[in-house]
Design a protein around this motif. Structure first.
Motif, short mmCIF file in Angstrom:
data_model
loop_
_atom_site.label_atom_id
_atom_site.label_comp_id
_atom_site.label_asym_id
_atom_site.label_seq_id
_atom_site.Cartn_x
_atom_site.Cartn_y
_atom_site.Cartn_z
N SER A 47 -47.79 -13.84 60.17
CA SER A 47 -48.51 -12.95 59.28
C SER A 47 -49.77 -13.63 58.78
O SER A 47 -49.87 -14.85 58.76
CB SER A 47 -47.63 -12.54 58.10
OG SER A 47 -47.27 -13.67 57.35
N ASP A 49 -52.90 -12.89 55.61
CA ASP A 49 -53.44 -12.10 54.50
C ASP A 49 -54.95 -12.14 54.63
O ASP A 49 -55.58 -13.15 54.35
CB ASP A 49 -52.99 -12.68 53.16
CG ASP A 49 -53.33 -11.79 51.98
OD1 ASP A 49 -54.11 -10.82 52.16
OD2 ASP A 49 -52.84 -12.06 50.88
N ARG A 51 -57.03 -9.88 53.15
CA ARG A 51 -57.65 -9.08 52.09
C ARG A 51 -58.86 -9.83 51.53
O ARG A 51 -58.87 -11.06 51.48
CB ARG A 51 -56.65 -8.80 50.96
CG ARG A 51 -55.47 -7.97 51.41
CD ARG A 51 -54.43 -7.81 50.33
NE ARG A 51 -53.90 -9.11 49.94
CZ ARG A 51 -53.60 -9.47 48.69
NH1 ARG A 51 -53.76 -8.63 47.70
NH2 ARG A 51 -53.12 -10.66 48.43
N ARG A 76 -48.54 -11.81 51.45
CA ARG A 76 -48.35 -12.06 52.88
C ARG A 76 -46.88 -12.31 53.19
O ARG A 76 -46.33 -11.73 54.14
CB ARG A 76 -49.18 -13.28 53.32
CG ARG A 76 -49.02 -13.61 54.81
CD ARG A 76 -49.63 -14.96 55.16
NE ARG A 76 -48.99 -16.07 54.50
CZ ARG A 76 -47.84 -16.63 54.87
NH1 ARG A 76 -47.18 -16.16 55.91
NH2 ARG A 76 -47.34 -17.66 54.21
N PHE A 79 -44.78 -9.07 52.95
CA PHE A 79 -44.93 -8.23 54.14
C PHE A 79 -44.20 -8.85 55.33
O PHE A 79 -43.55 -8.14 56.09
CB PHE A 79 -46.42 -8.05 54.47
CG PHE A 79 -47.08 -6.91 53.73
CD1 PHE A 79 -47.39 -5.74 54.38
CD2 PHE A 79 -47.41 -7.03 52.39
CE1 PHE A 79 -48.01 -4.69 53.71
CE2 PHE A 79 -48.02 -6.00 51.71
CZ PHE A 79 -48.32 -4.82 52.37
N VAL A 106 -52.31 -8.30 56.76
CA VAL A 106 -52.52 -7.45 55.59
C VAL A 106 -54.03 -7.37 55.37
O VAL A 106 -54.66 -8.36 55.04
CB VAL A 106 -51.81 -8.02 54.34
CG1 VAL A 106 -51.99 -7.08 53.16
CG2 VAL A 106 -50.34 -8.28 54.62
N ALA A 109 -54.26 -3.96 50.25
CA ALA A 109 -53.10 -3.51 49.49
C ALA A 109 -53.50 -3.53 48.03
O ALA A 109 -53.46 -4.57 47.37
CB ALA A 109 -51.89 -4.41 49.73
N VAL A 126 -53.48 1.09 51.37
CA VAL A 126 -52.81 0.02 52.10
C VAL A 126 -53.25 0.12 53.56
O VAL A 126 -53.26 1.20 54.14
CB VAL A 126 -51.27 0.13 52.01
CG1 VAL A 126 -50.60 -0.91 52.88
CG2 VAL A 126 -50.81 0.01 50.57
N VAL A 128 -52.80 -2.24 57.22
CA VAL A 128 -52.29 -3.41 57.94
C VAL A 128 -52.62 -3.27 59.41
O VAL A 128 -52.90 -2.17 59.90
CB VAL A 128 -50.76 -3.60 57.77
CG1 VAL A 128 -50.37 -3.79 56.32
CG2 VAL A 128 -50.00 -2.46 58.39
N ILE A 168 -46.63 1.24 50.67
CA ILE A 168 -46.31 0.16 51.61
C ILE A 168 -45.07 0.54 52.43
O ILE A 168 -45.04 0.35 53.65
CB ILE A 168 -46.10 -1.18 50.88
CG1 ILE A 168 -47.40 -1.65 50.23
CG2 ILE A 168 -45.58 -2.24 51.85
CD1 ILE A 168 -47.23 -2.84 49.29
#
Length: 189
Positions: A47, A49, A51, A76, A79, A106, A109, A126, A128, A168
């Motif tokens: 994963s 993140d 953002r 992160r 998720f 991500v 969010a 949101v 992804v 989510i």
């Protein structure tokens, strides 16, 4: 006695003046629509993140008074753990070493609270991206959603948590039931 009263007063004032940090609980759960169609197949989960901001909530009280709110936990990881649970429900065996990798990025969010004299509005977004990669190829797809909630009452942080987590969870439902993604996983993993 006078010193005790002064010390107690100083402690009381210090406690009152220190702001309590508001945090939102980001606690998604795996989709209940996940079908166990991939029994015995292995994969590694990753994963990222991506953002642009660390916060998950924003309160705009008007007149330029904007307050960001962070998550109680690492977004992160929340998720990634939810994705892991969901893929295990679909029959995958999640391992550290596999030729098959499933990653969730991500991208956004956040829940924004706009407060006015007459009402409050929560706007949630949101977004992804999932990336399924095997030695034979790579599949990438974005999933996003938005929602709005309006109330004549002031909406609380708990309301913000509920609408964010609901959105989510809806995204995880989309991931679990996406025909294109599931076909790629069935054919290549």
């Amino acid at each position: 006695m006078k010193k005790v009263i002064i010390a107690a007063s100083v402690l009381f004032l210090a406690a009152c003046s220190s702001p309590t940090e508001q945090l939102l609980n980001v606690a998604p759960h795996a989709s209940l629509n996940a079908q166990s169609a991939f029994v015995g197949k292995t994969l590694t989960i990753d994963s990222r993140d991506l953002r642009t901001a660390e916060y998950v909530g924003v309160i705009d009280s008007g007149s330029g008074d904007i307050e960001p709110i962070d998550a109680k936990q690492n977004v992160r990881i929340a998720f990634e753990e939810t994705l892991s649970d969901q893929l295990e429900k679909q029959g995958f065996k999640v391992t550290v070493e596999s030729d098959n990798t499933f990653r969730i990025d991500v991208l956004e969010a956040v829940v924004r609270s706009q407060v006015s004299m007459l009402d409050s509005e929560l706007t949630t977004a949101v977004k992804v991206q999932v990336v399924a990669e095997t030695p034979r190829g790579k599949f990438t797809k974005r999933f996003n959603g938005t929602s709005t909630k309006t109330s004549s009452l002031k909406l609380s942080n708990q309301d913000m948590e509920i609408v964010l987590n609901d959105l989510i969870n809806a995204i995880f439902d989309k991931i679990a039931t996406d025909d294109e993604l599931n076909t790629y996983l069935a054919d290549n993993f």
